[in-house]
Motif scaffolding. Structure first.
Motif, PDB file in Angstrom:
ATOM      1  N   GLY A  92      60.849 -92.100 114.680  1.00 26.78           N
ATOM      2  CA  GLY A  92      60.304 -93.421 114.773  1.00 26.78           C
ATOM      3  C   GLY A  92      59.006 -93.545 115.077  1.00 26.78           C
ATOM      4  N   SER A  93      58.270 -92.221 115.490  1.00 29.29           N
ATOM      5  CA  SER A  93      56.783 -92.415 115.609  1.00 29.29           C
ATOM      6  C   SER A  93      55.923 -91.508 114.721  1.00 29.29           C
ATOM      7  N   ALA A  94      56.760 -90.939 113.868  1.00 27.21           N
ATOM      8  CA  ALA A  94      56.160 -89.821 112.783  1.00 27.21           C
ATOM      9  C   ALA A  94      55.460 -90.547 111.595  1.00 27.21           C
ATOM     10  N   THR A  95      54.421 -90.138 111.131  1.00 30.39           N
ATOM     11  CA  THR A  95      54.054 -90.489 109.738  1.00 30.39           C
ATOM     12  C   THR A  95      55.013 -89.796 108.789  1.00 30.39           C
ATOM     13  N   MET A  96      55.683 -90.304 107.839  1.00 28.32           N
ATOM     14  CA  MET A  96      56.666 -89.555 107.269  1.00 28.32           C
ATOM     15  C   MET A  96      56.011 -89.572 105.472  1.00 28.32           C
ATOM     16  N   GLY A  97      56.760 -88.785 104.831  1.00 29.37           N
ATOM     17  CA  GLY A  97      56.135 -88.975 103.419  1.00 29.37           C
ATOM     18  C   GLY A  97      57.043 -87.728 102.434  1.00 29.37           C
ATOM     19  N   TRP A  98      56.819 -87.732 101.376  1.00 35.21           N
ATOM     20  CA  TRP A  98      57.358 -86.840 100.264  1.00 35.21           C
ATOM     21  C   TRP A  98      56.170 -85.918  99.536  1.00 35.21           C
ATOM     22  N   PHE A  99      56.693 -84.728  99.412  1.00 32.79           N
ATOM     23  CA  PHE A  99      55.693 -83.923  98.662  1.00 32.79           C
ATOM     24  C   PHE A  99      56.521 -83.480  97.371  1.00 32.79           C
ATOM     25  N   ARG A 100      56.244 -82.651  96.412  1.00 37.95           N
ATOM     26  CA  ARG A 100      56.991 -82.200  95.271  1.00 37.95           C
ATOM     27  C   ARG A 100      56.294 -80.889  94.945  1.00 37.95           C
ATOM     28  N   GLN A 101      57.121 -80.290  94.552  1.00 40.41           N
ATOM     29  CA  GLN A 101      56.793 -78.668  93.846  1.00 40.41           C
ATOM     30  C   GLN A 101      57.198 -78.334  92.766  1.00 40.41           C
ATOM     31  N   PRO A 155      57.587 -75.627  89.439  1.00 36.70           N
ATOM     32  CA  PRO A 155      57.360 -74.528  88.757  1.00 36.70           C
ATOM     33  C   PRO A 155      55.929 -74.199  88.447  1.00 36.70           C
ATOM     34  N   GLY A 156      55.151 -73.325  89.012  1.00 41.44           N
ATOM     35  CA  GLY A 156      53.628 -72.989  88.281  1.00 41.44           C
ATOM     36  C   GLY A 156      52.769 -74.055  88.618  1.00 41.44           C
ATOM     37  N   LYS A 157      53.104 -75.113  89.407  1.00 42.92           N
ATOM     38  CA  LYS A 157      52.083 -76.176  90.013  1.00 42.92           C
ATOM     39  C   LYS A 157      51.957 -76.007  91.339  1.00 42.92           C
ATOM     40  N   LYS A 158      50.657 -76.654  91.711  1.00 37.87           N
ATOM     41  CA  LYS A 158      50.511 -76.689  93.252  1.00 37.87           C
ATOM     42  C   LYS A 158      51.506 -77.804  93.925  1.00 37.87           C
ATOM     43  N   ARG A 159      51.593 -77.619  94.958  1.00 39.70           N
ATOM     44  CA  ARG A 159      52.360 -78.656  95.848  1.00 39.70           C
ATOM     45  C   ARG A 159      51.567 -79.961  95.851  1.00 39.70           C
ATOM     46  N   GLU A 160      52.328 -81.064  95.707  1.00 40.41           N
ATOM     47  CA  GLU A 160      51.551 -82.302  95.683  1.00 40.41           C
ATOM     48  C   GLU A 160      52.120 -83.192  96.523  1.00 40.41           C
ATOM     49  N   LEU A 161      51.430 -83.874  97.560  1.00 40.04           N
ATOM     50  CA  LEU A 161      51.515 -84.973  98.333  1.00 40.04           C
ATOM     51  C   LEU A 161      51.822 -86.134  97.505  1.00 40.04           C
ATOM     52  N   VAL A 162      52.934 -86.817  97.619  1.00 40.90           N
ATOM     53  CA  VAL A 162      53.482 -87.754  96.770  1.00 40.90           C
ATOM     54  C   VAL A 162      53.162 -89.200  97.452  1.00 40.90           C
ATOM     55  N   ALA A 163      53.579 -89.187  98.455  1.00 45.75           N
ATOM     56  CA  ALA A 163      53.534 -90.506  99.126  1.00 45.75           C
ATOM     57  C   ALA A 163      53.644 -90.525 100.739  1.00 45.75           C
ATOM     58  N   THR A 164      53.029 -91.321 101.429  1.00 45.10           N
ATOM     59  CA  THR A 164      53.364 -91.271 102.928  1.00 45.10           C
ATOM     60  C   THR A 164      53.505 -92.680 103.586  1.00 45.10           C
ATOM     61  N   ILE A 165      53.942 -92.705 104.739  1.00 44.42           N
ATOM     62  CA  ILE A 165      54.178 -94.315 105.073  1.00 44.42           C
ATOM     63  C   ILE A 165      54.210 -93.953 106.841  1.00 44.42           C
ATOM     64  N   ARG A 166      53.093 -94.689 107.383  1.00 48.12           N
ATOM     65  CA  ARG A 166      52.848 -94.637 108.873  1.00 48.12           C
ATOM     66  C   ARG A 166      53.750 -95.180 109.440  1.00 48.12           C
ATOM     67  N   TRP A 167      53.954 -94.887 110.908  1.00 44.61           N
ATOM     68  CA  TRP A 167      55.121 -95.697 111.693  1.00 44.61           C
ATOM     69  C   TRP A 167      54.465 -96.801 112.119  1.00 44.61           C
ATOM     70  N   ILE A 168      53.049 -96.620 112.553  1.00 51.11           N
ATOM     71  CA  ILE A 168      52.423 -98.010 113.545  1.00 51.11           C
ATOM     72  C   ILE A 168      52.540 -99.181 112.581  1.00 51.11           C
ATOM     73  N   ASP A 169      51.971 -98.959 111.426  1.00 53.18           N
ATOM     74  CA  ASP A 169      51.711-100.256 110.610  1.00 53.18           C
ATOM     75  C   ASP A 169      52.577-100.586 109.125  1.00 53.18           C
TER      76      ASP A 169
END
Length: 124
Positions: free
Chosen positions: A30-39, A41-55
């Motif tokens: 409940g207090s963590a900023t959560m998100g999704w990343f994707r990987q 093959p052959g590509k860099k890991r990409e941060l896709v989306a995040t959502i903050r807890w506080i707001d």
């Protein structure tokens, strides 16, 4: 520590939709900023989306902005990623993650924990 289990991946057609879900356990969800990343093959890991807890403020990578929507249900300890207008380049293993640090300018993050991933395939 947050334990995470993803589900909802699969095969979609170009232009189709999928909804990923992440079940979280651990008292810090409940207090963590959560998100999704994707990987892919052959590509860099990409941060896709995040959502903050506080707001519930959200971040999206330029590559998914306007097509993907991240949401969270703190009462149910769940995180979601609604993916619309899918493209072949969205194919990857998608991971749910609890963020340790996010650089919103660079679009990078350090992860405190992550799940085992769920495969998304998009047919052209």
């Amino acid at each position: 520590q947050v334990q995470l289990v993803e589900s909802g991946g699969g095969l979609a057609q170009t232009g189709g939709s999928l909804r990923l879900s992440c079940a979280a356990s651990g008292r810090t969800f409940g207090s963590a900023t959560m998100g999704w990343f994707r990987q892919a093959p052959g590509k860099k890991r990409e941060l896709v989306a995040t959502i903050r807890w506080i707001d519930r403020n959200t971040y999206y990578a330029d590559s998914v902005k306007g097509r993907f929507t991240i949401s969270r249900d703190n009462a149910e300890n769940r995180l979601y990623l609604q993916m619309n207008s899918l493209k072949p380049e969205d194919a990857a293993v998608y991971y749910c993650a609890a963020m340790k640090r996010v650089d919103y300018v660079a679009g990078t993050a350090d992860f405190a924990s992550w799940g085992q991933g769920t495969q998304v395939a998009v047919s052209s």
